[in-house]
Design a protein around this motif. Structure first.
Motif, PDB file in Angstrom:
ATOM      1  N   ARG A   1       0.829  -1.216   0.000  1.00  0.00           N
ATOM      2  CA  ARG A   1       0.000   0.000   0.000  1.00  0.00           C
ATOM      3  C   ARG A   1       0.865   1.269   0.000  1.00  0.00           C
ATOM      4  O   ARG A   1       0.639   2.210   0.780  1.00  0.00           O
ATOM      5  CB  ARG A   1      -0.951   0.004   1.198  1.00  0.00           C
ATOM      6  N   LEU A   2       1.854   1.279  -0.875  1.00  0.00           N
ATOM      7  CA  LEU A   2       2.748   2.429  -0.959  1.00  0.00           C
ATOM      8  C   LEU A   2       1.982   3.661  -1.424  1.00  0.00           C
ATOM      9  O   LEU A   2       1.131   3.577  -2.313  1.00  0.00           O
ATOM     10  CB  LEU A   2       3.900   2.132  -1.918  1.00  0.00           C
ATOM     11  N   ARG A   3       2.304   4.793  -0.847  1.00  0.00           N
ATOM     12  CA  ARG A   3       1.581   6.025  -1.174  1.00  0.00           C
ATOM     13  C   ARG A   3       1.878   6.485  -2.593  1.00  0.00           C
ATOM     14  O   ARG A   3       1.025   7.075  -3.256  1.00  0.00           O
ATOM     15  CB  ARG A   3       1.961   7.116  -0.173  1.00  0.00           C
ATOM     16  N   HIS A   4       3.100   6.243  -3.052  1.00  0.00           N
ATOM     17  CA  HIS A   4       3.496   6.640  -4.402  1.00  0.00           C
ATOM     18  C   HIS A   4       3.975   5.418  -5.183  1.00  0.00           C
ATOM     19  O   HIS A   4       4.629   4.534  -4.626  1.00  0.00           O
ATOM     20  CB  HIS A   4       4.634   7.664  -4.365  1.00  0.00           C
TER      21      HIS A   4
ATOM     22  N   ILE B   1      14.916   9.625   6.581  1.00  0.00           N
ATOM     23  CA  ILE B   1      14.884  10.649   5.538  1.00  0.00           C
ATOM     24  C   ILE B   1      14.251  11.908   6.119  1.00  0.00           C
ATOM     25  O   ILE B   1      13.095  11.894   6.545  1.00  0.00           O
ATOM     26  CB  ILE B   1      14.078  10.177   4.319  1.00  0.00           C
ATOM     27  N   THR B   2      15.015  12.990   6.160  1.00  0.00           N
ATOM     28  CA  THR B   2      14.519  14.243   6.720  1.00  0.00           C
ATOM     29  C   THR B   2      14.595  15.349   5.674  1.00  0.00           C
ATOM     30  O   THR B   2      15.284  15.230   4.659  1.00  0.00           O
ATOM     31  CB  THR B   2      15.336  14.653   7.955  1.00  0.00           C
ATOM     32  N   GLY B   3      13.881  16.442   5.961  1.00  0.00           N
ATOM     33  CA  GLY B   3      13.891  17.577   5.051  1.00  0.00           C
ATOM     34  C   GLY B   3      12.565  18.307   5.097  1.00  0.00           C
ATOM     35  O   GLY B   3      11.572  17.785   5.629  1.00  0.00           O
ATOM     36  N   PRO B   4      12.515  19.512   4.543  1.00  0.00           N
ATOM     37  CA  PRO B   4      11.276  20.297   4.560  1.00  0.00           C
ATOM     38  C   PRO B   4      10.183  19.646   3.725  1.00  0.00           C
ATOM     39  O   PRO B   4      10.431  18.719   2.950  1.00  0.00           O
ATOM     40  CB  PRO B   4      11.707  21.649   3.975  1.00  0.00           C
ATOM     41  N   THR B   5       8.978  20.148   3.889  1.00  0.00           N
ATOM     42  CA  THR B   5       7.845  19.568   3.182  1.00  0.00           C
ATOM     43  C   THR B   5       7.999  19.698   1.669  1.00  0.00           C
ATOM     44  O   THR B   5       8.500  20.702   1.162  1.00  0.00           O
ATOM     45  CB  THR B   5       6.533  20.251   3.632  1.00  0.00           C
ATOM     46  N   GLY B   6       7.591  18.658   0.972  1.00  0.00           N
ATOM     47  CA  GLY B   6       7.541  18.710  -0.483  1.00  0.00           C
ATOM     48  C   GLY B   6       8.816  18.369  -1.219  1.00  0.00           C
ATOM     49  O   GLY B   6       8.844  18.402  -2.453  1.00  0.00           O
ATOM     50  N   VAL B   7       9.900  18.019  -0.506  1.00  0.00           N
ATOM     51  CA  VAL B   7      11.166  17.761  -1.202  1.00  0.00           C
ATOM     52  C   VAL B   7      11.291  16.316  -1.687  1.00  0.00           C
ATOM     53  O   VAL B   7      12.281  15.964  -2.328  1.00  0.00           O
ATOM     54  CB  VAL B   7      12.385  18.106  -0.312  1.00  0.00           C
ATOM     55  N   GLY B   8      10.311  15.483  -1.379  1.00  0.00           N
ATOM     56  CA  GLY B   8      10.326  14.122  -1.913  1.00  0.00           C
ATOM     57  C   GLY B   8      10.694  13.041  -0.915  1.00  0.00           C
ATOM     58  O   GLY B   8      11.120  11.951  -1.314  1.00  0.00           O
ATOM     59  N   LYS B   9      10.507  13.303   0.365  1.00  0.00           N
ATOM     60  CA  LYS B   9      10.866  12.305   1.388  1.00  0.00           C
ATOM     61  C   LYS B   9      10.026  11.039   1.249  1.00  0.00           C
ATOM     62  O   LYS B   9      10.562   9.925   1.219  1.00  0.00           O
ATOM     63  CB  LYS B   9      10.675  12.904   2.792  1.00  0.00           C
ATOM     64  N   THR B  10       8.715  11.218   1.185  1.00  0.00           N
ATOM     65  CA  THR B  10       7.823  10.056   1.088  1.00  0.00           C
ATOM     66  C   THR B  10       8.032   9.328  -0.229  1.00  0.00           C
ATOM     67  O   THR B  10       8.015   8.094  -0.279  1.00  0.00           O
ATOM     68  CB  THR B  10       6.355  10.504   1.224  1.00  0.00           C
ATOM     69  N   TRP B  11       8.232  10.079  -1.294  1.00  0.00           N
ATOM     70  CA  TRP B  11       8.465   9.478  -2.614  1.00  0.00           C
ATOM     71  C   TRP B  11       9.711   8.590  -2.572  1.00  0.00           C
ATOM     72  O   TRP B  11       9.690   7.455  -3.056  1.00  0.00           O
ATOM     73  CB  TRP B  11       8.628  10.578  -3.662  1.00  0.00           C
ATOM     74  N   LEU B  12      10.780   9.109  -1.988  1.00  0.00           N
ATOM     75  CA  LEU B  12      12.022   8.342  -1.908  1.00  0.00           C
ATOM     76  C   LEU B  12      11.837   7.102  -1.038  1.00  0.00           C
ATOM     77  O   LEU B  12      12.328   6.017  -1.371  1.00  0.00           O
ATOM     78  CB  LEU B  12      13.141   9.221  -1.352  1.00  0.00           C
ATOM     79  N   ALA B  13      11.122   7.251   0.071  1.00  0.00           N
ATOM     80  CA  ALA B  13      10.865   6.103   0.946  1.00  0.00           C
ATOM     81  C   ALA B  13      10.098   5.022   0.193  1.00  0.00           C
ATOM     82  O   ALA B  13      10.416   3.828   0.291  1.00  0.00           O
ATOM     83  CB  ALA B  13      10.076   6.552   2.175  1.00  0.00           C
ATOM     84  N   CYS B  14       9.091   5.429  -0.571  1.00  0.00           N
ATOM     85  CA  CYS B  14       8.304   4.465  -1.342  1.00  0.00           C
ATOM     86  C   CYS B  14       9.147   3.816  -2.440  1.00  0.00           C
ATOM     87  O   CYS B  14       8.979   2.628  -2.741  1.00  0.00           O
ATOM     88  CB  CYS B  14       7.079   5.149  -1.949  1.00  0.00           C
ATOM     89  N   ALA B  15      10.050   4.592  -3.036  1.00  0.00           N
ATOM     90  CA  ALA B  15      10.918   4.032  -4.075  1.00  0.00           C
ATOM     91  C   ALA B  15      11.845   2.969  -3.494  1.00  0.00           C
ATOM     92  O   ALA B  15      12.079   1.924  -4.113  1.00  0.00           O
ATOM     93  CB  ALA B  15      11.729   5.149  -4.735  1.00  0.00           C
ATOM     94  N   LEU B  16      12.366   3.213  -2.305  1.00  0.00           N
ATOM     95  CA  LEU B  16      13.227   2.223  -1.648  1.00  0.00           C
ATOM     96  C   LEU B  16      12.430   0.964  -1.300  1.00  0.00           C
ATOM     97  O   LEU B  16      12.913  -0.162  -1.470  1.00  0.00           O
ATOM     98  CB  LEU B  16      13.841   2.823  -0.384  1.00  0.00           C
ATOM     99  N   ALA B  17      11.207   1.153  -0.821  1.00  0.00           N
ATOM    100  CA  ALA B  17      10.363   0.005  -0.482  1.00  0.00           C
ATOM    101  C   ALA B  17       9.960  -0.758  -1.740  1.00  0.00           C
ATOM    102  O   ALA B  17       9.888  -1.995  -1.734  1.00  0.00           O
ATOM    103  CB  ALA B  17       9.124   0.476   0.275  1.00  0.00           C
TER     104      ALA B  17
ATOM    105  N   LEU C   1       7.481   4.421   8.221  1.00  0.00           N
ATOM    106  CA  LEU C   1       6.762   5.255   9.183  1.00  0.00           C
ATOM    107  C   LEU C   1       6.858   6.687   8.677  1.00  0.00           C
ATOM    108  O   LEU C   1       7.870   7.363   8.860  1.00  0.00           O
ATOM    109  CB  LEU C   1       7.378   5.124  10.580  1.00  0.00           C
ATOM    110  N   ASP C   2       5.803   7.140   8.022  1.00  0.00           N
ATOM    111  CA  ASP C   2       5.822   8.450   7.369  1.00  0.00           C
ATOM    112  C   ASP C   2       5.366   9.550   8.325  1.00  0.00           C
ATOM    113  O   ASP C   2       4.542   9.318   9.208  1.00  0.00           O
ATOM    114  CB  ASP C   2       4.897   8.407   6.145  1.00  0.00           C
ATOM    115  N   ASP C   3       5.904  10.739   8.116  1.00  0.00           N
ATOM    116  CA  ASP C   3       5.533  11.929   8.899  1.00  0.00           C
ATOM    117  C   ASP C   3       5.848  11.768  10.381  1.00  0.00           C
ATOM    118  O   ASP C   3       5.032  12.088  11.252  1.00  0.00           O
ATOM    119  CB  ASP C   3       4.049  12.263   8.708  1.00  0.00           C
ATOM    120  N   TRP C   4       7.037  11.285  10.670  1.00  0.00           N
ATOM    121  CA  TRP C   4       7.506  11.161  12.050  1.00  0.00           C
ATOM    122  C   TRP C   4       7.614  12.554  12.663  1.00  0.00           C
ATOM    123  O   TRP C   4       8.174  13.464  12.082  1.00  0.00           O
ATOM    124  CB  TRP C   4       8.868  10.473  12.042  1.00  0.00           C
ATOM    125  N   GLY C   5       7.063  12.721  13.855  1.00  0.00           N
ATOM    126  CA  GLY C   5       7.213  13.974  14.581  1.00  0.00           C
ATOM    127  C   GLY C   5       6.112  14.989  14.364  1.00  0.00           C
ATOM    128  O   GLY C   5       6.153  16.078  14.944  1.00  0.00           O
TER     129      GLY C   5
END
Length: 251
Positions: A64-67, A104-120, A166-170
């Motif tokens: 169930r990857l987001r991207h 994976i850290t960084g400001p909103t919109g830089v592709g953190k979730t996308w990269l996480a999904c690509a690795l998965a 685990l997306d959107d930690w914090g």
């Protein structure tokens, strides 16, 4: 040779790959130039390929990857602090085999979730299981599971996933119950499975966000110290896409 009864039997045995390959061979005039062993080998290869593809499709569906993201599509022309060498190393999935984590850290919109999904996604292609979940939703699911008697089952299922995102930690303030639940999840996975965490907050601030100093130490000890760290930077990719769309529209 009675092809139709053989095809029916192959389908009945759920050997659909072999059935398709046999049908293809029957339609190939010069197939008789091959020996019996060679033709049989082609049937077996087709069956194995189709089974591998079905298993991968099943793994991706359960993840169930987001991207729908793949590492090969990464555009390194944008300066986001993304180390191409590190990404290529992670693409080999040795980190999954060694049960290491990726943060994976960084400001909103830089592709953190996308990269996480690509690795998965790459892990799924390599035969590993994966699952995507936002941390806020996971905390709710764990709380609900306690009420309906499914808590242990949910923890067991999470512990079995090879790569857990685990997306959107914090983003949420953790309650005492949340902290204990999160520790349970990470304790079950520590040294046995891999976890990817994404966050807008620098890793240095995670301890304070968790709240309780003792539990924060325990949680981060199981997540941070055996992890690859990727800090993305730059302008939001969504903003860049919006600018591009606006420009194209104006033209």
């Amino acid at each position: 040779m009675l092809k139709h009864p053989t095809l029916d039997k192959l389908h009945a045995l759920k050997l659909t790959g072999m059935a398709a390959a046999l049908a293809d061979q029957s339609a190939t005039p010069d197939i008789t130039d091959l020996s019996f062993e060679e033709r049989l080998g082609l049937l077996v290869d087709r069956e194995m390929t189709e089974r591998d593809n079905r298993r991968m499709t099943s793994r991706l569906r359960r993840a169930r990857l987001r991207h729908t993201a793949i590492l090969e599509d990464i555009d390194y022309r944008h300066s986001r602090g993304l180390d191409k060498g590190l990404v290529q190393s992670l693409a080999g999935c040795q980190w999954v085999k060694e049960h290491l984590n990726v943060l994976i850290t960084g400001p909103t919109g830089v592709g953190k979730t996308w990269l996480a999904c690509a690795l998965a996604h790459k892990a799924c292609r390599e035969g590993y299981t994966a699952q995507y979940v936002r941390l806020t939703r996971l905390m709710r699911e764990l709380t609900i599971a306690k009420g309906d008697g499914q808590y242990s089952k949910l923890l067991t299922n999470l512990a079995k996933v090879d790569v857990l995102i685990l997306d959107d930690w914090g983003l949420m303030k953790l309650s005492a119950e949340n902290r204990r639940d999160l520790l349970e999840v990470l304790e079950d996975r520590h040294g046995r499975r891999s976890t990817i965490a994404t966050s807008q907050l620098p890793i240095e601030e995670w301890h304070g966000v968790i709240g309780d100093a003792t539990l924060a130490d325990a949680i981060l000890d199981r997540l941070v110290h055996n992890a690859y760290k990727i800090n993305l930077r730059g302008e939001s990719m969504r903003k860049q896409q919006a600018k591009l769309t606006t420009t194209e529209t104006s033209e």
